[in-house]
Write a protein that holds these residues in place. Structure first.
Motif, PDB file in Angstrom:
ATOM      1  N   ASN A 131      17.085  64.934  64.246  1.00 14.87           N
ATOM      2  CA  ASN A 131      16.118  63.926  63.968  1.00 14.87           C
ATOM      3  C   ASN A 131      15.078  64.316  62.800  1.00 14.87           C
ATOM      4  OD1 ASN A 131      16.758  62.698  66.459  1.00 14.87           O
ATOM      5  ND2 ASN A 131      15.658  63.876  67.748  1.00 14.87           N
ATOM      6  N   SER A 186      11.610  62.191  60.693  1.00 16.69           N
ATOM      7  CA  SER A 186      10.590  61.451  60.868  1.00 16.69           C
ATOM      8  C   SER A 186      10.115  60.987  59.444  1.00 16.69           C
ATOM      9  CB  SER A 186       9.400  62.415  61.208  1.00 16.69           C
ATOM     10  OG  SER A 186       9.138  63.255  60.830  1.00 16.69           O
ATOM     11  N   HIS A 242       6.910  59.363  56.885  1.00 14.95           N
ATOM     12  CA  HIS A 242       5.620  59.522  56.734  1.00 14.95           C
ATOM     13  C   HIS A 242       5.077  58.721  55.552  1.00 14.95           C
ATOM     14  CE1 HIS A 242       5.522  62.760  59.453  1.00 14.95           C
ATOM     15  NE2 HIS A 242       6.827  63.299  59.292  1.00 14.95           N
ATOM     16  N   PHE A 276      10.326  61.888  54.087  1.00 15.72           N
ATOM     17  CA  PHE A 276      11.216  62.122  55.531  1.00 15.72           C
ATOM     18  C   PHE A 276      10.987  63.558  55.659  1.00 15.72           C
ATOM     19  CE2 PHE A 276      12.945  58.379  53.328  1.00 15.72           C
ATOM     20  CZ  PHE A 276      12.712  57.212  54.260  1.00 15.72           C
ATOM     21  N   ARG A 277      11.013  63.874  56.876  1.00 15.52           N
ATOM     22  CA  ARG A 277      10.978  65.215  57.225  1.00 15.52           C
ATOM     23  C   ARG A 277      11.892  65.643  58.377  1.00 15.52           C
ATOM     24  NH1 ARG A 277       4.791  65.332  56.822  1.00 15.52           N
ATOM     25  NH2 ARG A 277       4.489  66.180  54.587  1.00 15.52           N
ATOM     26  N   GLN A 324      19.974  58.012  58.727  1.00 14.11           N
ATOM     27  CA  GLN A 324      18.968  58.011  59.658  1.00 14.11           C
ATOM     28  C   GLN A 324      17.733  57.640  58.850  1.00 14.11           C
ATOM     29  OE1 GLN A 324      18.093  61.382  62.378  1.00 14.11           O
ATOM     30  NE2 GLN A 324      20.156  62.219  61.631  1.00 14.11           N
ATOM     31  N   LEU A 334      15.095  54.274  59.514  1.00 17.32           N
ATOM     32  CA  LEU A 334      13.443  54.336  59.669  1.00 17.32           C
ATOM     33  C   LEU A 334      13.013  53.380  58.719  1.00 17.32           C
ATOM     34  CD1 LEU A 334      13.153  58.147  60.161  1.00 17.32           C
ATOM     35  CD2 LEU A 334      12.910  56.493  61.949  1.00 17.32           C
ATOM     36  N   GLN A 339      10.636  50.109  59.519  1.00 20.79           N
ATOM     37  CA  GLN A 339       9.191  50.038  58.977  1.00 20.79           C
ATOM     38  C   GLN A 339       8.626  48.529  58.532  1.00 20.79           C
ATOM     39  OE1 GLN A 339       7.102  52.742  58.910  1.00 20.79           O
ATOM     40  NE2 GLN A 339       5.633  52.343  57.407  1.00 20.79           N
TER      41      GLN A 339
END
Length: 142
Positions: A2, A4, A6, A37-38, A88, A92, A96
């Motif tokens: 996964n 995330s 930011h 992305f992290r 992925q 995201l 957004q």
């Protein structure tokens, strides 16, 4: 795995695996979102999105929106490509901007944009000397 998303004010310089000339802040940078992305605490990708952009040319079968958000830069770190992280990350980005049509001009990444479900549009004037246009239309606009 996964990842995330930011929102950031700028990107760190000197991180191996990123095209450093792509990630400097531009004049007029308030018109852009800078997304990183992290995976955990590790930065694995970056994206630069212009809030409002317009298409200067006409494209075959493209129902023109009044304005789009434009992905002007997108990159997964060189040592992390081919892991599914790009797909992925783009999901995201789409999340957004849920009510906005998005577009990008492909920098030798036509296969990627097609694979993540973005639609390619050809110019009506037949000029193939430009980077290919890929569009993701917001669900509300379909």
């Amino acid at each position: 795995m996964n990842i995330s998303l930011h929102v950031t004010e700028s990107f760190a310089n000197g991180i191996p695996g990123f095209r450093h000339n792509w990630w400097a802040r531009d004049p007029g940078s308030e018109a852009y979102d800078y997304l990183l992305f992290r995976v955990g605490s590790e930065e694995i990708g970056r994206c630069k999105v212009k809030h409002t952009s317009f298409l200067a040319a006409d494209y075959v079968n493209l129902a023109r929106a009044d304005a789009y958000a434009e992905i002007t830069r997108f990159q997964i770190r060189d040592d992390r490509i081919k892991e599914g992280l790009g797909r992925q990350a783009i999901e995201l980005v789409v999340g957004q901007y849920p009510s906005c049509d998005l577009f990008t001009f492909s920098y030798d990444a036509d296969y990627f944009w097609s694979k993540v479900g973005w639609r390619r549009f050809e110019r009506t004037d037949g000029d193939d000397g430009h980077m290919p246009l890929f569009v993701h239309q917001a669900a509300a606009n379909n």
